[in-house]
Design an enzyme around this catalytic site. Structure first.
Site, short mmCIF file in Angstrom:
data_model
loop_
_atom_site.label_atom_id
_atom_site.label_comp_id
_atom_site.label_asym_id
_atom_site.label_seq_id
_atom_site.Cartn_x
_atom_site.Cartn_y
_atom_site.Cartn_z
CG ASN A 10 1.68 7.67 0.83
OD1 ASN A 10 2.77 7.88 0.43
ND2 ASN A 10 1.70 6.81 2.11
CD1 TRP A 11 1.38 9.49 -5.58
CD2 TRP A 11 3.17 10.05 -6.66
NE1 TRP A 11 0.89 10.29 -6.51
CE2 TRP A 11 2.01 10.72 -7.15
CE3 TRP A 11 4.12 10.42 -7.39
CZ2 TRP A 11 2.07 11.60 -8.40
CZ3 TRP A 11 4.51 11.27 -8.32
CH2 TRP A 11 3.42 11.73 -8.73
CE LYS A 12 1.29 2.97 0.41
NZ LYS A 12 0.87 2.09 1.32
N GLY A 239 -3.16 5.68 -1.15
CA GLY A 239 -1.89 4.68 -1.66
C GLY A 239 -2.21 4.51 -2.87
N GLY A 240 -2.41 3.28 -3.07
CA GLY A 240 -2.67 2.43 -4.37
C GLY A 240 -3.46 3.27 -5.31
C1 PEP Z 1 -1.35 4.49 2.72
O1 PEP Z 1 -0.33 4.23 1.99
O2 PEP Z 1 -1.38 5.53 3.33
C2 PEP Z 1 -2.63 3.75 2.03
C3 PEP Z 1 -3.80 4.07 2.76
O3 PEP Z 1 -2.36 2.94 0.97
P1 PEP Z 1 -3.56 2.19 0.36
O4 PEP Z 1 -4.43 3.09 0.00
O5 PEP Z 1 -2.75 1.50 -0.85
O6 PEP Z 1 -4.21 1.12 1.29
#
Ligand code: PEP
Length: 256
Positions: A10-12, A239-240
């Site tokens: 998930n690149w957001k 995400g990250g």
């Molecule tokens: C997400 O955005 O769904 C997520 C899990 O982010 P992160 O891995 O950065 O916590």
């Protein structure tokens, strides 16, 4: 039942088209044709990056899919600023994330809205990655399972077992997203098992055993191993760590 893991990035709201092309090419360059035997991979970039990302992955003959981060529940019409399921389907998306906690918290997404999006996706032959998860307050109150399982029931209300079978649930404790604070493997497993029990009540054991339940919340190359050995954790929503080819590839390789 052995479920094939799914690693979903998930690149957001990150990466312009140019940056998306660079990152997808970096992932593609490290692609191994054996990967798809062991793991399904999907990248969910911002809408504008979907077509370029899909083009890179297809041109390089990878089996890396693309999905959206959100969709609207209606197929077309006067919904300024929204993107429909037929629009992402035409690009070649296989899925969309729905109900991410950032959308619930920052954009007022409700359980009813999530349900409408799930129905629109499955009706078009795409699958939903349905995000559920509790706040720190709910966890400290001791009502995590009830809260999360109610979100699951609401998201899939009126969806039949055949439609649900391809869908994915992502358990993402809000306190672990983007914070560097991960749920312990035991915490992740307990909630993922409760989610599967709810899916079993709704759709029957066979369907629930085949559906994938992901963990999301600061998953990274250092903790992926202990999370992935949990029997009810079938992959990650990341995400990250999906924003750098090296770390995303390490997460994929942890599933091989
Ligand atoms: C997400 O955005 O769904 C997520 C899990 O982010 P992160 O891995 O950065 O916590």
């Amino acid at each position: 039942m052995a479920r094939k893991p799914l690693m979903a990035g998930n690149w957001k709201m990150n990466n312009t088209i140019g940056e998306a092309v660079v990152l997808t090419q970096e992932i593609s360059n490290q692609y191994e044709k054996e990967w798809p035997e062991s793991v399904d991979i999907v990248i969910c970039p911002p809408f504008v990056d979907l077509k370029p990302a899909k083009t890179v992955f297809d041109f390089d003959k990878t089996k890396i899919a693309v999905g959206a981060q959100n969709v609207y529940g209606e197929p077309a019409g006067a919904f300024t600023g929204e993107i429909s399921v037929p629009m992402i389907k035409e690009i070649g998306c296989t899925c969309s994330i729905v109900g991410h906690s950032e959308r619930r918290e920052l954009f007022g997404e409700t359980n009813e809205g999530v349900n409408k999006k799930v129905k629109a996706l499955v009706a078009a032959g795409l699958y939903a990655i349905v995000c559920v998860g509790e706040s720190l307050a709910v966890r400290e109150e001791g009502t995590t399972d009830e809260y999360v399982c109610a979100q699951v029931r609401a998201a899939f209300a009126g969806v039949d077992a055949r439609e649900a079978t391809t869908c994915v649930v992502a358990y993402e404790p809000i306190w672990a997203i983007g914070t560097g604070r991960t749920a312990t493997p035991e915490q992740a497993e307990a909630v993922c098992a409760a989610i599967r029990a709810t899916l079993s009540e709704m759709f029957g054991e066979e369907v629930a055993e085949g559906m994938r339940v992901l963990y999301g919340g600061s998953m990274n190359p250092g903790n992926v191993g202990e999370l992935m050995v949990q029997p009810n954790v079938d992959g990650g929503l990341i995400g990250g760590a999906s924003l750098k080819a090296a770390s995303f590839v390490q997460l994929i390789e942890a599933c091989l």
